[in-house]
Structures are given as structure tokens and as C-alpha cells.
Design an enzyme around this catalytic site. Structure first.
Site, PDB file in Angstrom:
ATOM      1  N   SER A 105      16.557  -2.898 -22.703  1.00 55.16           N
ATOM      2  CA  SER A 105      16.418  -1.574 -23.324  1.00 55.16           C
ATOM      3  C   SER A 105      16.741  -1.672 -24.815  1.00 55.16           C
ATOM      4  O   SER A 105      16.076  -2.409 -25.541  1.00 55.16           O
ATOM      5  CB  SER A 105      17.292  -0.559 -22.581  1.00 55.16           C
ATOM      6  OG  SER A 105      16.943   0.758 -22.935  1.00 55.16           O
ATOM      7  N   ASP A 113       8.834   2.319 -15.098  1.00 51.92           N
ATOM      8  CA  ASP A 113       9.772   2.251 -16.220  1.00 51.92           C
ATOM      9  C   ASP A 113       9.561   3.405 -17.192  1.00 51.92           C
ATOM     10  O   ASP A 113       8.425   3.775 -17.500  1.00 51.92           O
ATOM     11  CB  ASP A 113       9.539   0.923 -16.958  1.00 51.92           C
ATOM     12  CG  ASP A 113      10.752   0.415 -17.698  1.00 51.92           C
ATOM     13  OD1 ASP A 113      11.497   1.238 -18.255  1.00 51.92           O
ATOM     14  OD2 ASP A 113      10.934  -0.817 -17.732  1.00 51.92           O
ATOM     15  N   HIS A 141      13.355   1.281 -15.011  1.00 49.11           N
ATOM     16  CA  HIS A 141      13.965   0.782 -16.240  1.00 49.11           C
ATOM     17  C   HIS A 141      15.046  -0.273 -15.992  1.00 49.11           C
ATOM     18  O   HIS A 141      15.201  -1.195 -16.787  1.00 49.11           O
ATOM     19  CB  HIS A 141      14.558   1.967 -17.010  1.00 49.11           C
ATOM     20  CG  HIS A 141      14.913   1.673 -18.423  1.00 49.11           C
ATOM     21  ND1 HIS A 141      14.011   1.159 -19.331  1.00 49.11           N
ATOM     22  CD2 HIS A 141      16.087   1.812 -19.111  1.00 49.11           C
ATOM     23  CE1 HIS A 141      14.599   1.015 -20.509  1.00 49.11           C
ATOM     24  NE2 HIS A 141      15.851   1.397 -20.398  1.00 49.11           N
TER      25      HIS A 141
END
Length: 303
Positions: A113, A253, A280
Site C-alpha cells: 500500500s 483490491d 487489498h
């Protein structure tokens, strides 16, 4: 398993504070492997939710390094730092401070991320010794991220969308109704494991207890971005990345293909891998499959 590995922690001086660092060493090290640095997300979510990536130590025979970025977790908290203190360059400098303190010259970087965004910021500077970059569940710009979030948000139930819109307009984003509405988005696109894994809850709890970094750089949640990263992009600099690069994401995601395609299209010879059924937090949803893909990539580029 982690019980078969050596886990050591230390504090590394950084600016006027300290960065907490964890080094996981395999029971049976392989001399031809390079250390892996794992960069957590948020910004400000600390390392807890990515700690299972340490199992790559025994699975690949390499050292795995985690650390809590400054301002969160077990590192020094800086709630009074000015808003313009919190920049990507700050965290690039912290990474190299940690690396140099450990005496590591050649290495791999994996970022999840925000960590993948930070990994790209590190790689575009072409540091000596970087052997590969794994960008996991990350956008190439916040403009792309916000557009993707808006699209995913438009697919939520109508009453959920209305609750989000109403509280954001009123500035009541801590209202229980608003928080419940955000959880519907999170269940679909952030972590699809139920109940939510404890490692994720641990990172979330420390961030909520001291939200300076997350709120300043991002905002109140994953899709309402108001912070210093709002205009961030690395798209125009991606051709400067010259190391082997792997881009991974989940089918559901919040980092949709539109957000990470620039990495694949603009980094020379970059590869991509999408995990079916995941979102995610792919590494928590499909941990063995995730580590297998990463392990194969790292092993290919150890030297």
C-alpha cells in the site's frame, strides 16, 4: 514457523527520535540470498499487519527486516510536528538510515500500500545496492487512487453511500453511523477475511490511538483523502526505476488495475500478478500464495 527463526529488535536513532526495527533471521540461512526490507502502509499503520511476511526468512533462507516508520507504532511519535514535516522524502531518508545502521549494502525492498508508494520513491532515486522492488497493492498516484475509490464507493448499497456523503458534508466522520458505513467498504476491498485478522486489528488500534501520520498524510479513511499525499504522484518518474520490479494486487483490491497499471507500463520489464478472490491485504487473505509469488521473484533476483 516464526518459532524456528531468530527475531531481534533494536532502536535506530533518526532525526530527534528513534525508529523501532525488527530483524528476523532464518534458522538455516542461505549464503546467496539478500535481505528483504518490508515497508508497511498507512501511512502510520505500523508493521503489525505485515508481520507474517517475516516467514519468508525460513522459506527463502534470507533475513527479513521490518520497522515501524517514524511517528507510529513502537517508534518515536511526533504529534506536534508541523504538517509539512510529513513528506515522502522524510521516509526515504528514514529507510536509508535504518539500512545503514544494519550495515546492509545489497537488498530487496517490498512495500505494501503506502509502503509500495514509498518503495517507488526509493527506487526512482536509483540507490546503489537495490536488487529488486516488489510493489504490493499500491497506486502510482493519489489522483488514480481517489478515482478508483469513488468508483468502488458508487457500487456500495445506496443507504451506505448516503451515510458516507452526509457525514462527510457535515464533518462528522467520527459518528458511529459513518464508521459503520466505512466498514462495508473495508469488508469488500481492504480485507475480506472474517473475522478480521488480529495483526490487522493491532495495526489499526495503534493508528487510532495516535493518528497523526495517517490523518495528516492521508485523511480519516481509505477513500476520503484530505492529507499531504493528496497530490502525490510518481507516474512521471517511473522510467527512472531500473531494477526488476514485481507489481501485485488482489482481484477486489481498492488498488484497482487503473491505479497500478502505470507501474507495469512505465517501469522497464515490470511484471504483474493479480490474486483471484483477494483484496487489498492479499498477504493476510492468501498468505501462503502471496509469499510463494514473492519468494520466487526474490530468489530470481538475489544476485
Amino acid at each position: 514457523m516464526l518459532s524456528a527463526m531468530s527475531v531481534q529488535t533494536r532502536m535506530v536513532p533518526f532525526l530527534d527520535g528513534e525508529t523501532w526495527v525488527q530483524v528476523t533471521s532464518p534458522e538455516h540461512p542461505r549464503p546467496d540470498t539478500l535481505p528483504l526490507f518490508v515497508l508497511h502502509g498507512g501511512p502510520g499503520m505500523a508493521h503489525d499487519y505485515v508481520r507474517n511476511i517475516a516467514e519468508l526468512a525460513d522459506e527463502t533462507g534470507r533475513v527479513v527486516v521490518h520497522y515501524d516508520q517514524i511517528g507510529c507504532g513502537r517508534s518515536t511519535h511526533l504529534p506536534d510536528a508541523p504538517r509539512d514535516f510529513w513528506t515522502p522524502a522524510l521516509f526515504v531518508g528514514e529507510f536509508h538510515t535504518v539500512r545503514e545502521a544494519l550495515g546492509v549494502e545489497s537488498y530487496h525492498v517490498l512495500g505494501q500500500s503506502w509502503g509500495g508508494m514509498l518503495g517507488a520513491e526509493i527506487a526512482v532515486r536509483r540507490p546503489t545496492g537495490l536488487a529488486s522492488l516488489s510493489i504490493c497493492n499500491s497506486p502510482a498516484s493519489m489522483e488514480l487512487w481517489m478515482a478508483a475509490a469513488a468508483l468502488l464507493r458508487s457500487e456500495l448499497p445506496e443507504d451506505t453511500q448516503q451515510a458516507l456523503d452526509r457525514h462527510e458534508a457535515d464533518g462528522t466522520v467520527t459518528d458511529p453511523e459513518y464508521l459503520a458505513a466505512t466498514q462495508e467498504f473495508y469488508r469488500r476491498h481492504v480485507c475480506r477475511v472474517e473475522p478480521t485478522p488480529q495483526d490487522f486489528l493491532d495495526s489499526e488500534a495503534q493508528m487510532e490511538a495516535e493518528p497523526t501520520v495517517y490523518h495528516t498524510m492521508n485523511g480519516p479513511n481509505e477513500f476520503h483523502v484530505l492529507g499531504t499525499l493528496k497530490s502525490w504522484t510518481v507516474e512521471d518518474r517511473l522510467p527512472q526505476i531500473t531494477v526488476p520490479t514485481l507489481v501485485v494486487a488482489g482481484e477486489f483490491d481498492e488498488a484497482t488495475p487503473a491505479t497500478w497499471k502505470p507501474f507495469v507500463e512505465r517501469i522497464p520489464d515490470a511484471r504483474q500478478h493479480v490474486f483471484p478472490g483477494a483484496s487489498h491485504c492479499t498477504h493476510l487473505e492468501q498468505p501462503a500464495e502471496f509469499r510463494a509469488v514473492i519468494a520466487a521473484f526474490l530468489t530470481e533476483h538475489d544476485r
